[in-house]
Design an enzyme around this catalytic site. Structure first.
Site, PDB file in Angstrom:
ATOM      1  CG  PHE A  14      -2.359 -15.527  -0.873  1.00 51.30           C
ATOM      2  CD1 PHE A  14      -2.813 -16.742  -1.384  1.00 51.30           C
ATOM      3  CD2 PHE A  14      -1.067 -15.104  -1.215  1.00 51.30           C
ATOM      4  CE1 PHE A  14      -1.997 -17.521  -2.203  1.00 51.30           C
ATOM      5  CE2 PHE A  14      -0.260 -15.867  -2.021  1.00 51.30           C
ATOM      6  CZ  PHE A  14      -0.710 -17.076  -2.512  1.00 51.30           C
ATOM      7  CB  ILE A  61      -2.259  -6.965  15.339  1.00 51.18           C
ATOM      8  CG1 ILE A  61      -1.855  -6.153  14.108  1.00 51.18           C
ATOM      9  CG2 ILE A  61      -2.546  -8.413  14.982  1.00 51.18           C
ATOM     10  CD1 ILE A  61      -0.508  -6.575  13.507  1.00 51.18           C
ATOM     11  CB  THR A 130       8.470  -9.616   2.106  1.00 51.67           C
ATOM     12  OG1 THR A 130       8.873  -9.416   0.757  1.00 51.67           O
ATOM     13  CG2 THR A 130       8.603  -8.262   2.792  1.00 51.67           C
ATOM     14  CG  ASP A 131      11.543 -11.596  -1.876  1.00 54.75           C
ATOM     15  OD1 ASP A 131      10.578 -10.808  -1.707  1.00 54.75           O
ATOM     16  OD2 ASP A 131      11.686 -12.252  -2.924  1.00 54.75           O
ATOM     17  CD  GLU A 132       8.145  -6.721  -2.322  1.00 56.73           C
ATOM     18  OE1 GLU A 132       8.159  -5.487  -2.363  1.00 56.73           O
ATOM     19  OE2 GLU A 132       7.206  -7.413  -2.755  1.00 56.73           O
ATOM     20  CE1 TYR A 154       4.129  -5.737   2.353  1.00 58.88           C
ATOM     21  CE2 TYR A 154       5.704  -6.091   0.575  1.00 58.88           C
ATOM     22  CZ  TYR A 154       4.933  -6.591   1.605  1.00 58.88           C
ATOM     23  OH  TYR A 154       4.969  -7.930   1.914  1.00 58.88           O
ATOM     24  CE  LYS A 158       5.931  -7.915   6.213  1.00 62.47           C
ATOM     25  NZ  LYS A 158       4.877  -8.480   7.109  1.00 62.47           N
ATOM     26  CG  ASN A 183       6.712 -12.087  -5.546  1.00 63.26           C
ATOM     27  OD1 ASN A 183       7.185 -11.371  -4.667  1.00 63.26           O
ATOM     28  ND2 ASN A 183       6.143 -11.599  -6.636  1.00 63.26           N
ATOM     29  CE  LYS A 193      -0.838  -8.052  -3.084  1.00 55.93           C
ATOM     30  NZ  LYS A 193      -1.111  -8.821  -1.899  1.00 55.93           N
ATOM     31  NE  ARG A 218       9.384  -8.349  -7.662  1.00 56.07           N
ATOM     32  CZ  ARG A 218      10.141  -7.421  -8.260  1.00 56.07           C
ATOM     33  NH1 ARG A 218      11.255  -7.759  -8.869  1.00 56.07           N
ATOM     34  NH2 ARG A 218       9.784  -6.147  -8.235  1.00 56.07           N
ATOM     35  CG  ASN A 253       6.499  -9.090 -13.616  1.00 54.98           C
ATOM     36  OD1 ASN A 253       6.710  -9.971 -12.780  1.00 54.98           O
ATOM     37  ND2 ASN A 253       6.478  -7.801 -13.301  1.00 54.98           N
TER      38      ASN A 253
HETATM   39  N1  LIG Z   1       1.980 -12.639  -0.792  1.00 52.71           N
HETATM   40  C1  LIG Z   1       3.293 -12.761  -0.886  1.00 52.71           C
HETATM   41  O1  LIG Z   1       3.824 -13.043  -1.980  1.00 52.71           O
HETATM   42  C2  LIG Z   1       4.175 -12.578   0.336  1.00 52.71           C
HETATM   43  C3  LIG Z   1       5.533 -12.892   0.238  1.00 52.71           C
HETATM   44  C4  LIG Z   1       6.345 -12.765   1.378  1.00 52.71           C
HETATM   45  C5  LIG Z   1       5.786 -12.332   2.575  1.00 52.71           C
HETATM   46  N2  LIG Z   1       4.460 -11.995   2.632  1.00 52.71           N
HETATM   47  C6  LIG Z   1       3.917 -11.546   3.921  1.00 52.71           C
HETATM   48  O2  LIG Z   1       2.972 -12.524   4.354  1.00 52.71           O
HETATM   49  C7  LIG Z   1       1.925 -11.894   5.094  1.00 52.71           C
HETATM   50  C8  LIG Z   1       0.577 -12.267   4.489  1.00 52.71           C
HETATM   51  O3  LIG Z   1       0.539 -11.850   3.132  1.00 52.71           O
HETATM   52  P1  LIG Z   1      -0.730 -12.138   2.202  1.00 52.71           P
HETATM   53  O4  LIG Z   1      -0.270 -12.075   0.811  1.00 52.71           O
HETATM   54  O5  LIG Z   1      -1.454 -13.328   2.710  1.00 52.71           O
HETATM   55  O6  LIG Z   1      -1.601 -10.825   2.508  1.00 52.71           O
HETATM   56  P2  LIG Z   1      -3.151 -10.513   2.311  1.00 52.71           P
HETATM   57  O7  LIG Z   1      -3.218  -9.088   1.954  1.00 52.71           O
HETATM   58  O8  LIG Z   1      -3.785 -11.513   1.413  1.00 52.71           O
HETATM   59  O9  LIG Z   1      -3.773 -10.741   3.770  1.00 52.71           O
HETATM   60  C9  LIG Z   1      -3.425  -9.948   4.875  1.00 52.71           C
HETATM   61  C10 LIG Z   1      -4.498 -10.107   5.942  1.00 52.71           C
HETATM   62  O10 LIG Z   1      -4.041  -9.378   7.095  1.00 52.71           O
HETATM   63  C11 LIG Z   1      -5.154  -8.693   7.653  1.00 52.71           C
HETATM   64  N3  LIG Z   1      -4.698  -7.521   8.425  1.00 52.71           N
HETATM   65  C12 LIG Z   1      -4.081  -6.405   7.939  1.00 52.71           C
HETATM   66  N4  LIG Z   1      -3.837  -5.532   8.933  1.00 52.71           N
HETATM   67  C13 LIG Z   1      -4.320  -6.097  10.074  1.00 52.71           C
HETATM   68  C14 LIG Z   1      -4.387  -5.687  11.432  1.00 52.71           C
HETATM   69  N5  LIG Z   1      -3.926  -4.484  11.801  1.00 52.71           N
HETATM   70  N6  LIG Z   1      -4.927  -6.521  12.339  1.00 52.71           N
HETATM   71  C15 LIG Z   1      -5.428  -7.726  11.974  1.00 52.71           C
HETATM   72  N7  LIG Z   1      -5.424  -8.177  10.694  1.00 52.71           N
HETATM   73  C16 LIG Z   1      -4.875  -7.360   9.752  1.00 52.71           C
HETATM   74  C17 LIG Z   1      -5.975  -8.278   6.441  1.00 52.71           C
HETATM   75  O11 LIG Z   1      -7.312  -7.965   6.812  1.00 52.71           O
HETATM   76  C18 LIG Z   1      -5.863  -9.510   5.539  1.00 52.71           C
HETATM   77  O12 LIG Z   1      -6.914 -10.420   5.783  1.00 52.71           O
HETATM   78  C19 LIG Z   1       2.235 -10.403   5.071  1.00 52.71           C
HETATM   79  O13 LIG Z   1       2.894 -10.063   6.256  1.00 52.71           O
HETATM   80  C20 LIG Z   1       3.179 -10.230   3.884  1.00 52.71           C
HETATM   81  O14 LIG Z   1       4.036  -9.147   4.067  1.00 52.71           O
HETATM   82  C21 LIG Z   1       3.646 -12.118   1.543  1.00 52.71           C
END
Ligand SMILES: NC(=O)c1ccc[n+]([C@@H]2O[C@H](COP(=O)([O-])OP(=O)(O)OC[C@H]3O[C@@H](n4cnc5c(N)ncnc54)[C@H](O)[C@@H]3O)[C@@H](O)[C@H]2O)c1
Length: 340
Positions: A14, A61, A130-132, A154, A158, A183, A193, A218, A253
């Site tokens: 995303f 990774i 994240t803020d979590e 989770y 993080k 979020n 989500k 949130r 929510n």
């Molecule tokens: N979505 C939110 O609201 C939010 C808020 C704050 C922080 N974040 C952080 O932002 C980042 C992205 O979140 P998102 O919502 O886009 O997640 P997402 O689940 O939509 O996408 C995560 C991507 O990471 C890839 N991935 C997972 N493990 C991997 C690995 N070992 N090697 C290579 N690729 C890998 C997955 O295949 C996926 O395409 C995360 O680190 C998350 O903790 C998200």
């Protein structure tokens, strides 16, 4: 001027795919590294097929050797790490992938980054968190100096990775920055989500399952505002620092679902969806809320999109991209997780 190359890990997800779009618009070359998991979606990057400033590598990774090879070949000036397992409910049902991808994965990425940094001193790693990690914030808002107290596997994974990243700065002088965002919502989010799931249900005339009594609150930020903050940090952020990124707009929510129903009923005639309260998530934090004064004051970043505008735009994006939902397994959208 020579075009700068940036690595984005997790770029099929995303936020990563939205960040790639913005980086390309700002004239960077982008290398997307993703292991291609259930939450990846090639729909998110389908428009980039013939873009010669964009390149995709299928790589985990955790695969340090492969990551080193990519870094030396592509010579990025920075990497944004967004590769992670991200769904709290999944971390409750099955924590191991979160340990593997979010902790061990980050360890391997740090090792690979060290190896590359020794030969390319301009490199920086920006780790997205994240803020979590701060846990429940019942009153006020958590600033960057607030203690970490994560509640879910989770959030704990993080938090662990943030500590590891910082330790590579203190111990080995690896130039890193950690960002803690609230979020996100917007186009291209996995429909497991809250917001895309509820939009999917409204489009399909299904009820909206709200956890507990719906009062969990949130702070919601439009994904493009988050991505703009990340690019500001790339340009102006200080090495070794943590930056909170939030909108200062908290909603619970229930309120979000009511807003979505209102938008949906305006667009889709004869919609019969209604709120349905379901069993709460175990360990469900009541409230997250960030104090984002540091990035606003020091880096002059501010959000552009207020929640009501962003929500209408988001609803319309999913409505105009019904194909997007077809790219997921139905059970990944509809099944209840995190209900142990
Ligand atoms: N979505 C939110 O609201 C939010 C808020 C704050 C922080 N974040 C952080 O932002 C980042 C992205 O979140 P998102 O919502 O886009 O997640 P997402 O689940 O939509 O996408 C995560 C991507 O990471 C890839 N991935 C997972 N493990 C991997 C690995 N070992 N090697 C290579 N690729 C890998 C997955 O295949 C996926 O395409 C995360 O680190 C998350 O903790 C998200």
């Amino acid at each position: 001027m020579k075009i700068k190359t940036i690595v984005v890990t997790g770029g099929l997800g995303f936020i990563g795919s939205n960040l790639i779009n913005l980086l390309l618009k700002r004239n960077y070359k982008v290398i997307n590294i993703d292991r291609v998991s259930y939450s990846s979606n090639f729909y998110n990057v389908k428009h980039l097929k013939n873009n010669n400033k964009y390149k995709f590598y299928k790589a985990d990774i955790n695969n340090k050797k492969k990551i080193i090879k990519i870094l030396f070949k592509e010579k990025p000036i920075a990497a944004f790490n967004l590769a992670a397992d991200t769904h709290v409910d999944r971390s409750i049902d099955s924590p191991y992938p979160f340990i593997k991808n979010n902790i061990l994965g980050v360890f391997n990425l740090l090792e690979a980054s060290m190896n590359y940094y020794k030969k390319n001193k301009k490199f920086r790693l920006i780790h997205i968190s994240t803020d979590e990690v701060y846990g429940d914030i019942l009153k006020n808002r958590s600033s960057e100096s607030y203690p970490y107290k994560p509640s879910s596997p989770y959030a704990a994974s993080k938090a662990s990775s943030d500590h590891l990243v910082y330790s590579y700065y203190k111990t080995y002088n690896l130039p890193i920055i950690v960002t803690n965002c609230s979020n996100n919502y917007g186009p291209k989010q996995h429909p497991e989500k809250l917001i895309p799931k509820m939009i999917y249900n409204i489009i399909n005339n299904k009820d909206l399952p709200v956890y507990g009594n719906g009062t969990n609150s949130r702070e919601w930020i439009f994904v493009e505002d988050h991505c703009k903050a990340l690019i500001t940090i790339l340009k102006k952020g200080k090495t070794g620092e943590f930056y909170n990124i939030g909108s200062n707009e908290n909603l619970n929510n229930l309120k979000i679902c009511k807003k979505l129903l209102k938008i949906g009923k305006k667009i889709i005639k004869e919609n019969r969806s209604k709120i349905k309260f379901v069993k709460d998530r175990p360990g469900h934090d009541i409230r997250y809320a960030l104090n984002s004064n540091k990035i606003k004051k020091e880096l002059k970043w501010k959000k552009d999109t207020d929640f009501n505008t962003g929500l209408v735009n988001t609803f319309n994006w999913y409505l105009n991209n019904l194909e997007y939902f077809k790219s997921f397994k139905k059970k990944d959208i509809t099944s209840r997780l995190g209900n142990k």
